[in-house]
Write an enzyme that holds these catalytic residues in place. Structure first.
Site, PDB file in Angstrom:
ATOM      1  N   ASP A 140     -90.142  -6.778 -46.181  1.00 11.92           N
ATOM      2  CA  ASP A 140     -90.961  -8.201 -46.620  1.00 11.92           C
ATOM      3  C   ASP A 140     -90.983  -9.120 -45.816  1.00 11.92           C
ATOM      4  O   ASP A 140     -90.342  -9.017 -44.526  1.00 11.92           O
ATOM      5  CB  ASP A 140     -90.286  -8.290 -48.045  1.00 11.92           C
ATOM      6  N   HIS A 192    -102.223  -4.973 -55.800  1.00 13.21           N
ATOM      7  CA  HIS A 192    -102.888  -5.897 -56.741  1.00 13.21           C
ATOM      8  C   HIS A 192    -102.980  -7.200 -56.497  1.00 13.21           C
ATOM      9  O   HIS A 192    -103.932  -8.036 -57.055  1.00 13.21           O
ATOM     10  CB  HIS A 192    -102.488  -5.300 -58.262  1.00 13.21           C
TER      11      HIS A 192
END
Length: 353
Positions: free
Chosen positions: A220, A258
């Site tokens: 990340d 998304h």
């Protein structure tokens, strides 16, 4: 006006009033989480009085009439339950937990309390007021509200970064249960697994705990992994998924795509494809799949999440199976399989050409 038409008009009016004040439910829920009402009842080992709840609140002078009105609404919504019994000829009301309020316990193994606090924080409510403006002139709601995108905002705001990380961590544990229940046999053949956009590493940690032979990596942004806790069998790696993703036998990417436009998703997925070295490699997408006529427990929430993406992300959206298929094909994944799990999301297993 005929009686049938009058009844329809009144019903329509009532439903608009209900929708207009739907935010009250969210605010009462947030209040319960902030006051730790579920935790207070739980720590007492069973149903307790309003006075006992007030005594457990972190305050020197809690307002009991206010608390009573909040509890009345939460009981009406079946968040808590009332028990009535007589004490010395006086009726006493006790408040207990339900299956719903157990999800509000802060220290429970599975909890939605951090998510309630994040989604109802003023920082994340502000962009919702910009949706009409976005329809009129385009643009990103979060940027209009805060002057920058959500990821930049998080990188500059430590408090928001922590709130967001805690919320993502709690959902990761919940989704991990669903994944490991329905998909557990698919991890057995993997030597290494990369969690792209894995936040603080909760999901990959749960998978590695269940399958210790897997070498797990949590990937990340640097400001995210820098505050991530250590997990046995998991390495934290900071980087940018739009630039390059480290190699692995397989990649799992949960609730990330998304957040992004089709164009951005294609960039991410192409980098995922490059990172898979073996021909047997795959990308395990954990995301919502919208279905027009699906009416299960999470259907309404899935539709709400599509507007949530409008409010909080840069071009993000929830997608139908056809939209996922198009996205995968344009990214070099010719085959895919959708696997239902007991959660908001489904698993989309994608295989490179």
């Amino acid at each position: 006006m005929e009686a049938k038409e009058t009844l329809a008009m009144v019903k329509g009016q009532a439903e608009i009033w209900q929708q207009m004040y739907a935010f009250v439910d969210s605010m009462a829920l947030k209040c319960a989480v902030e006051l730790r009402i579920a935790d207070i009842i739980h720590l007492n080992g069973g149903p307790i009085t309003l006075r006992q709840i007030a005594d457990g609140v972190d305050s020197l002078s809690p307002d009991i009439p206010y608390l009573a009105r909040i509890m009345r609404l939460l009981v009406r919504k079946n968040i808590f339950i009332e028990h009535h019994h007589s004490v010395d000829d006086d009726e006493e009301t006790l408040y207990g937990l339900t299956e719903k309020s157990k999800w509000l316990l802060h220290d429970a193994e599975l909890s939605l309390a951090p998510m309630v606090l994040m989604e109802n924080h003023p920082w994340l409510l502000a962009p919702w007021h910009c949706l009409g403006q976005c329809v009129k002139e385009g643009g990103i709601a979060f940027n209009k509200a805060h002057g920058c995108g959500i990821w930049e905002f998080a990188s500059k705001n430590l408090e928001f970064n922590n709130i967001q990380n805690n919320a993502m961590a709690c959902t990761a544990k919940i989704v991990a249960r669903g994944i490991l229940a329905e998909y557990k046999d698919e991890f057995g053949c993997l030597g290494s697994l990369m969690d792209v956009g894995g936040g603080t590493g909760k999901l990959i940690a749960e998978i590695v705990k269940a399958h210790p032979r897997i070498k797990g990596t949590n990937f990340d942004l640097p400001h995210v992994v820098n505050t991530a806790p250590l997990h046995e069998g998991v390495s934290h790696v900071g980087g940018d998924m739009f630039e390059v993703i480290p190699n692995a036998d397989a990649i799992i990417i949960k609730w990330v795509l998304h957040d992004w436009s089709d164009e951005s998703c294609i960039k991410i997925l192409k980098n995922c494809r490059k990172a898979i070295q073996q021909k047997s490699g795959k990308v395990i997408i954990v995301d919502i799949v919208l279905e027009k006529d699906r009416n299960d427990l999470f259907d309404e929430t899935r539709m709400a999440f599509d507007l949530l993406m409008m409010a909080h992300t840069t071009g993000g959206k929830e997608r139908t199976e056809l939209e996922w298929k198009k996205l995968l094909e344009e990214s070099g994944f010719g085959r895919y399989k959708i696997i239902k799990i007991p959660a908001l999301q489904s698993i989309i297993e994608a295989y490179p050409d």
